[in-house]
Design a protein around this motif. Structure first.
Motif, PDB file in Angstrom:
ATOM      1  N   PRO B  37       0.850  -1.221   0.088  1.00 40.62           N
ATOM      2  CA  PRO B  37      -0.034   0.030  -0.165  1.00 40.62           C
ATOM      3  C   PRO B  37       0.857   1.277  -0.013  1.00 40.62           C
ATOM      4  O   PRO B  37       0.547   2.298   0.519  1.00 40.62           O
ATOM      5  CB  PRO B  37      -0.932  -0.286   1.381  1.00 40.62           C
ATOM      6  N   GLU B  61      -6.640   2.874   6.276  1.00 39.79           N
ATOM      7  CA  GLU B  61      -7.758   3.560   5.450  1.00 39.79           C
ATOM      8  C   GLU B  61      -8.601   4.175   6.513  1.00 39.79           C
ATOM      9  O   GLU B  61      -9.212   5.493   6.511  1.00 39.79           O
ATOM     10  CB  GLU B  61      -8.642   2.873   4.457  1.00 39.79           C
ATOM     11  N   ASP B  94      -3.684   6.203   2.599  1.00 39.07           N
ATOM     12  CA  ASP B  94      -4.661   5.768   1.768  1.00 39.07           C
ATOM     13  C   ASP B  94      -4.513   6.344   0.508  1.00 39.07           C
ATOM     14  O   ASP B  94      -5.404   7.330  -0.033  1.00 39.07           O
ATOM     15  CB  ASP B  94      -5.874   6.005   2.351  1.00 39.07           C
ATOM     16  N   HIS B  96      -5.406   5.786  -2.149  1.00 41.26           N
ATOM     17  CA  HIS B  96      -6.479   5.616  -3.134  1.00 41.26           C
ATOM     18  C   HIS B  96      -7.833   6.053  -3.091  1.00 41.26           C
ATOM     19  O   HIS B  96      -8.896   6.083  -3.332  1.00 41.26           O
ATOM     20  CB  HIS B  96      -6.715   3.944  -3.511  1.00 41.26           C
ATOM     21  N   ASN B  97      -7.516   7.158  -1.761  1.00 45.28           N
ATOM     22  CA  ASN B  97      -8.789   7.564  -1.449  1.00 45.28           C
ATOM     23  C   ASN B  97      -8.796   8.949  -2.235  1.00 45.28           C
ATOM     24  O   ASN B  97      -8.363   9.958  -2.143  1.00 45.28           O
ATOM     25  CB  ASN B  97      -8.644   8.225   0.015  1.00 45.28           C
ATOM     26  N   ILE B  98      -9.798   8.823  -3.411  1.00 43.15           N
ATOM     27  CA  ILE B  98     -10.013   9.975  -4.326  1.00 43.15           C
ATOM     28  C   ILE B  98     -10.139  11.247  -3.643  1.00 43.15           C
ATOM     29  O   ILE B  98     -10.053  12.434  -4.017  1.00 43.15           O
ATOM     30  CB  ILE B  98     -10.928   9.547  -5.493  1.00 43.15           C
ATOM     31  N   ASP B  99     -11.295  11.105  -2.534  1.00 40.24           N
ATOM     32  CA  ASP B  99     -11.824  12.337  -1.816  1.00 40.24           C
ATOM     33  C   ASP B  99     -10.535  13.143  -1.445  1.00 40.24           C
ATOM     34  O   ASP B  99     -10.657  14.467  -1.323  1.00 40.24           O
ATOM     35  CB  ASP B  99     -12.676  11.723  -0.752  1.00 40.24           C
ATOM     36  N   ASN B 137      -1.425   7.567  -8.482  1.00 38.95           N
ATOM     37  CA  ASN B 137      -1.866   6.418  -7.781  1.00 38.95           C
ATOM     38  C   ASN B 137      -3.125   5.782  -8.101  1.00 38.95           C
ATOM     39  O   ASN B 137      -3.464   4.796  -7.539  1.00 38.95           O
ATOM     40  CB  ASN B 137      -1.835   6.828  -6.175  1.00 38.95           C
TER      41      ASN B 137
ATOM     42  N   ARG C  44     -17.160   9.225   0.030  1.00 37.89           N
ATOM     43  CA  ARG C  44     -17.061   8.392  -1.397  1.00 37.89           C
ATOM     44  C   ARG C  44     -16.168   7.205  -1.619  1.00 37.89           C
ATOM     45  O   ARG C  44     -16.340   6.334  -2.105  1.00 37.89           O
ATOM     46  CB  ARG C  44     -16.917   9.378  -2.267  1.00 37.89           C
ATOM     47  N   SER C  45     -15.286   7.105  -0.321  1.00 38.83           N
ATOM     48  CA  SER C  45     -14.390   5.850  -0.414  1.00 38.83           C
ATOM     49  C   SER C  45     -14.843   5.089   0.573  1.00 38.83           C
ATOM     50  O   SER C  45     -14.163   4.322   1.356  1.00 38.83           O
ATOM     51  CB  SER C  45     -12.903   6.191  -0.010  1.00 38.83           C
ATOM     52  N   VAL C  49     -12.780   2.124   2.616  1.00 40.50           N
ATOM     53  CA  VAL C  49     -12.557   2.037   4.208  1.00 40.50           C
ATOM     54  C   VAL C  49     -13.106   0.859   4.817  1.00 40.50           C
ATOM     55  O   VAL C  49     -12.598   0.124   5.816  1.00 40.50           O
ATOM     56  CB  VAL C  49     -13.265   3.622   4.516  1.00 40.50           C
ATOM     57  N   ASN C 219      -4.441  -4.894  -0.322  1.00 37.28           N
ATOM     58  CA  ASN C 219      -4.441  -3.624  -0.975  1.00 37.28           C
ATOM     59  C   ASN C 219      -5.310  -3.530  -2.560  1.00 37.28           C
ATOM     60  O   ASN C 219      -5.960  -2.817  -2.558  1.00 37.28           O
ATOM     61  CB  ASN C 219      -3.128  -3.093  -1.296  1.00 37.28           C
ATOM     62  N   ASN C 223      -8.460  -1.400  -3.130  1.00 36.04           N
ATOM     63  CA  ASN C 223      -8.626  -0.487  -4.646  1.00 36.04           C
ATOM     64  C   ASN C 223      -8.480  -1.422  -5.827  1.00 36.04           C
ATOM     65  O   ASN C 223      -7.556  -1.440  -6.493  1.00 36.04           O
ATOM     66  CB  ASN C 223      -7.438   0.332  -4.316  1.00 36.04           C
TER      67      ASN C 223
END
Lengths: 316, 455, 262
Positions: B37, B61, B94, B96-99, B137, C44-45, C49, C219, C223
């Motif tokens: 990660p 996350e 994280d 990959h957290n788009i937000d 990413n 949104r994620s 999470v 991972n 994702n």
């Protein structure tokens, strides 16, 4: 007849931080004949359980040799024909009596349910076979222990304190079972400090103290020599002191005198002396020597004599 | 027994070697490539020990979520310096957290403002670096391409080819929303690729028809209808603005009658007066319309590193860092034109950290690019400013293919801060053509705005 | 082998009735069920999470279960003297040792399966009930099972020579080191700024400590999107790596246990 158990100078040494090297079992020479019930006696910490563990190959001796049923100790083949019931054993509490037997049977590759059933009947647990161990009383647990120890039809059984902590009825049941074992030709090695129990069932005993065998032999031989006990009231103190001697045990309090003399000593002389002192004789009792006496003499040292006199059993 | 033990020692040694070899030659490189990660920078991540522990146990996350909520709190409190590291840690935890990327870059680019609600544009390269990291990413989703393209298109409001680049990537992604796709056409128009933009509309229109046929969901037919009207508008504009005639390049534009002809003189002039230390009054003329034009006004260090005409090199950061050039000044605002003039007070005195005025000389830039104008203005000026002129400040060099208005003035540090010989004097600089005007002056020479309705 | 399996079976029977293990398991399951409500942290994620945290909870719970289950296994048998009745039968010590270990592994399988079922049900209800997604999520618990079997091997090996309490800390420590091994190794060995001796030391440590991080393959599940080539080969190799380490630890444990005075 070959010996069921033979040890030659068997020794177990432990290291202790405060005391250095300690011989828990010290040059043990022990012989148990086939077909007998052998009592292995000693106070707590004398080395009884250590000896059994060495004989079973659970721990390794530090020195000396040992043979069980003719094979050197630690030989796994012997385990097929012996069994061991530890002191106050624990069985997986969630299992039923039947499951316990199945489990232990499986360790020998035995899966004969009829046999398990008959073992349960034999230890009088047939009705409780489907109860879990957690619901068993102490006596029942000990009996299921005996049943498991019979699974492989052992030639030799090691029983470690088999009656410890049991009520009198359970005592009797266990004792009867052990006597049956002898009748079936099995050798039984009992480690215990419950002397009256051992005295009733054992053929031969060994007394171990601080790792050393103090006495070993047939009970009859060891307990040879009965005694006579004379009890009198209103005995003047001067008279009481007259009886003291090397092989005589004297106890005096509140004008009551108890004299314990060996069989063959002059009873008449004692009685005459008491009459002369106008004492009233309460009882004259010939008494066989007991294992307890022997044990206390062996293990307890000089305090033993006093102990014997104060024992309530003796007075009654 | 000893023999068996000895053999087992040997077996154990072999097993250890096998395990170590597997780990080093295959498992670790593969894990690093596909399953890691991205834990790099763990030590430098400024996490507290319990947070490091949390993330080591796999709650990455979760932890990023908690920190992100906290970053929002700092933002509300205006503590911008605290936010950058948190955003960074969140993206490490994280990635990959788009937000976090999307909101983070938006916060950085838009919301780090001064007391007058002007953004601190020195942060824009940082926001873009965060965007690049996010895209690296998360290359398979449209979202960060959209966010980055939008930053160029809407916030930076310059360099349209950059917006085109990101929107082009965006529309390649499977998850792109149909409603976002026509943004690319708008970016093409700004980038002077009018025909390409129209073709993109047609492409989308075809897709929209197919979608609306397949699924009668209301939004689908709505998108189709919108595209239809967009295409209509574009074609009409292309004709009215003379675009097609220009493209023919055979003199037909010169001969024909188009809304963009003749080029309209915007009559730009400007004057800047220091009214108080760090407070400038900017006035000037702009002969366009009652309303609708906004002229870019910039105050910056004369020798600002990497500065370009009327902008900075926004793209200079490739790696996210916290290095804000705190000793440099860069203020950008819009001058709103009304009644042929503009008159605005630029107060920079409330934010001395944002406008440090450390160096001695400052450049004042005025800039207008019709490619970024509103459609009704473009109807007169054209996409490329063909319908616009100015005798003094027309510039065809600084933005390729577009006629823009560009003027500069200079002020010294002492003048702006009213220090030294300027202690009690108000410095004034103005373009040579500057004439005072007042809001009440009658509106003459107003551009006649053509409209699609035909009046 | 009959004795080994029978000892393993009774071990499982006992393990699933140990109250402390059930409490840990229940807490794990409870956490798994409340995780979807925590995912509001990130509107949104929420899926990543949820999945990330669910796996983290599952991994932590499993590790705790593996350690608590295993460290008391042999000491308890000695304390309750059941070991004597068993070793006085024709059962070798290594058979007893292996039986106990296999019992632990099977118990962990049961417990992890239970947690996985719970996790998938909760996930299907709150997030996504596509069979393919659920199926891909179910891969990770398999890896956790291997990881926890390795951890159990560490704990049972250590339990042959230290007391349970110390063992808890030791096993936990080994797991912790083995968990951070990959990132640590990356930071040191793959960093051009590190000094050579540190690189060598880190390589030595990576070779001498079982690597638990290899089994953390969540991972790509958190994702999804990046295709992974030869996933099967990776799984196979890491499982094989785990088996090799387990064999090594069991040999060491059995050799020590064989000489141990009980």
């Amino acid at each position: 007849m070959p010996a069921a158990i033979e040890t030659i100078q068997l020794t177990k040494t432990y290291k202790s931080r405060s005391l250095g090297l300690i011989n828990v079992v010290d040059k043990l020479d022990l012989t148990v004949q086939e077909g007998e019930i052998f009592g292995f006696l000693g106070p707590n910490g004398a080395g009884k359980t250590t000896t059994i563990k060495m004989l079973l190959g659970i721990i390794n001796p530090s020195a000396g040799e040992g043979y069980v049923l003719g094979k050197e100790i630690g030989d796994l083949n012997v385990h097929k024909v012996i069994s061991y019931l530890p002191e106050r054993p624990y069985y997986y509490e969630y299992m039923t009596g039947m499951e316990i037997l199945k489990f232990y049977g499986s360790l020998f590759g035995i899966r004969d349910e009829k046999k398990f059933q008959s073992l349960l009947e034999r230890v009088n647990l047939a009705g409780d076979a489907s109860k879990i161990i957690a619901q068993y009383s102490k006596g029942m647990q000990q009996r299921i222990g005996l049943a498991q120890s019979l699974i492989n039809d052992p030639k030799l059984l090691f029983l470690d304190e088999p009656t410890a902590g049991l009520d009198p009825i359970a005592h009797t049941e266990i004792r009867d079972l052990i006597l049956q074992f002898r009748n079936e030709g099995r050798t039984v090695f009992i480690s215990s400090h419950e002397l009256s129990e051992v005295e009733r069932i054992c053929d031969r005993v060994a007394i171990i103290n601080k790792g050393v065998i103090e006495r070993q032999g047939h009970l009859d031989e060891l307990l040879k020599g009965a005694r006579i006990e004379i009890i009198a009231d209103d005995v003047p103190k001067e008279t009481a002191t007259k009886f003291e001697g090397p092989d005589t045990i004297v106890s005096y309090s509140s004008n009551r005198l108890i004299v314990d003399i060996p069989e063959g000593a002059n009873v008449g002389a004692v009685i005459d002396e008491l009459r002369n002192a106008k004492a009233s004789i309460v009882s004259v009792i010939p008494r066989r020597r007991r294992l307890e006496d022997l044990f206390v003499e062996t293990v307890g040292g000089k305090n033993a004599k006093k102990l014997v006199v104060e024992s309530p059993e003796v007075v009654a | 027994m000893w023999k068996i033990r000895k053999k087992l020692y040997g077996v154990g040694a072999v097993l250890l070697i096998v395990a170590a070899t597997l780990q080093m030659t295959y498992i670790h490189p593969k894990w690093r490539k596909d399953y890691s990660p991205e834990a790099g920078g763990l030590v430098a991540s400024q996490l507290s020990p319990e947070q490091i522990l949390l993330q080591l146990f796999g709650f990455r996350e979760f932890l990023a979520g908690i920190l992100w909520v906290r970053a929002d709190g700092f933002f509300d409190a205006g503590n911008y310096d605290a936010i950058l590291p948190i955003i960074r840690v969140c993206t490490i935890l994280d990635p990959h957290n788009i937000d976090i990327y999307a909101t983070g870059m938006w916060h950085i680019a838009y919301n780090f403002t001064d007391q007058e609600q002007r953004s601190n544009r020195r942060y824009i390269p940082i926001a873009l670096a965060l965007a690049k990291d996010g895209i690296k990413n998360n290359p398979n989703t449209y979202e960060l391409y959209f966010e980055t393209g939008w930053l160029w298109y809407q916030k930076i409001d310059d360099n349209p080819s950059e917006a085109v680049k990101y929107f082009q990537e965006m529309v390649k992604k499977k998850d792109v929303l149909p409603a976002r796709e026509d943004l690319l056409a708008n970016a093409y128009f700004r980038d002077q690729k009018i025909m390409t933009g129209l073709n993109w509309y047609f492409h989308l229109y075809k897709e929209a028809i197919a979608r609306a046929k397949k699924d009668t969901f209301y939004a689908n037919s709505q998108i189709r209808d919108t595209l239809e009207s967009n295409i209509d508008n574009t074609i009409i504009r292309m004709i009215q603005r003379g675009y097609l005639a220009q493209k023919r390049n055979d003199g037909s534009y010169e001969k024909g009658d188009y809304d963009t002809k003749p080029p309209f003189n915007v009559g730009f002039s400007a004057k800047v007066t220091v009214v108080r230390p760090r407070v400038l009054r900017v006035t000037g003329t702009w002969n366009v319309l009652p309303v609708g034009c906004r002229i870019r006004f910039i105050v910056r260090d004369l020798h600002y590193p990497n500065a370009l005409p009327a902008e900075l090199d926004w793209n200079k950061n490739d790696n996210f860092n916290f290095n804000l050039p705190t000793n440099l000044t860069y203020m950008q605002d819009q001058l709103f034109c009304k009644d042929q003039r503009f008159d605005r007070v630029e107060n920079m005195s409330k934010d001395p950290t944002m406008y440090p005025f450390d160096s001695n000389h400052y450049l004042l830039e005025f800039f207008y690019d019709p490619a970024f104008g509103a459609p009704h203005i473009q109807d007169k000026f054209g996409w490329n400013g063909v319908g616009m002129t100015d005798p003094n400040f027309l510039n065809t060099q600084i933005r390729k293919g577009v006629r823009v208005i560009y003027a500069t003035l200079e002020l010294s540090k002492d003048q702006i801060l009213m220090r030294g010989q300027w202690q009690n004097r108000h410095a004034t600089v103005e373009t040579s053509n500057f004439k005072e005007s007042s809001p009440t002056e009658s509106m003459t020479n107003i551009v006649k705005v053509p409209s699609l309705r035909g009046n | 082998m009959g004795a080994v399996w029978n000892i393993a079976a009774t071990t499982v029977g006992e393990a699933i009735r140990r109250r402390v293990l059930l409490v840990i398991l229940m807490i794990g399951v409870l956490l798994l069920t409340i995780i979807p409500s925590l995912s509001v942290l990130s509107a949104r994620s929420d899926d990543s999470v949820t999945v990330g945290t669910m796996f983290a909870v599952m991994r932590g719970t499993s590790a705790l279960l593996a350690i608590v289950l295993t460290v008391y296994m042999i000491p308890n048998e000695i304390e309750r003297r059941t070991i004597y009745t068993i070793l006085s039968k024709p059962v070798q010590r290594w058979q007893f040792f292996l039986g106990k270990y296999l019992g632990a592994v099977l118990s962990l399988l049961l417990m992890i399966t239970l947690m996985t079922v719970f996790m998938l049900v909760v996930y299907a209800i709150f997030q996504n009930h596509h069979a393919s997604r659920l199926l891909s999520l179910a891969q990770q618990p398999v890896m956790y099972w291997i990881e926890m079997s390795l951890l159990a091997a560490v704990a049972i090996c250590i339990s042959t020579f230290v007391t349970p309490l110390i063992n808890i800390f030791l096993s936990f420590g080994v797991w912790l080191v083995g968990t951070v091994l990959n990132p640590l190794y990356d930071t040191i060995a793959n960093n051009s700024k590190s000094i050579p001796i540190m690189k060598s030391i880190s390589k030595l440590i990576v070779s001498l400590v079982p690597n638990f991080a290899d089994y953390d393959t969540k991972n790509p599940l958190i994702n999804p999107g990046q295709p992974i080539q030869n996933q099967g080969l990776y799984y196979f190799t890491t499982i094989f790596y785990g088996v090799v380490w387990i064999a090594l630890l069991l040999i060491i444990g059995a050799l020590i246990f064989d000489r141990r005075e009980v």
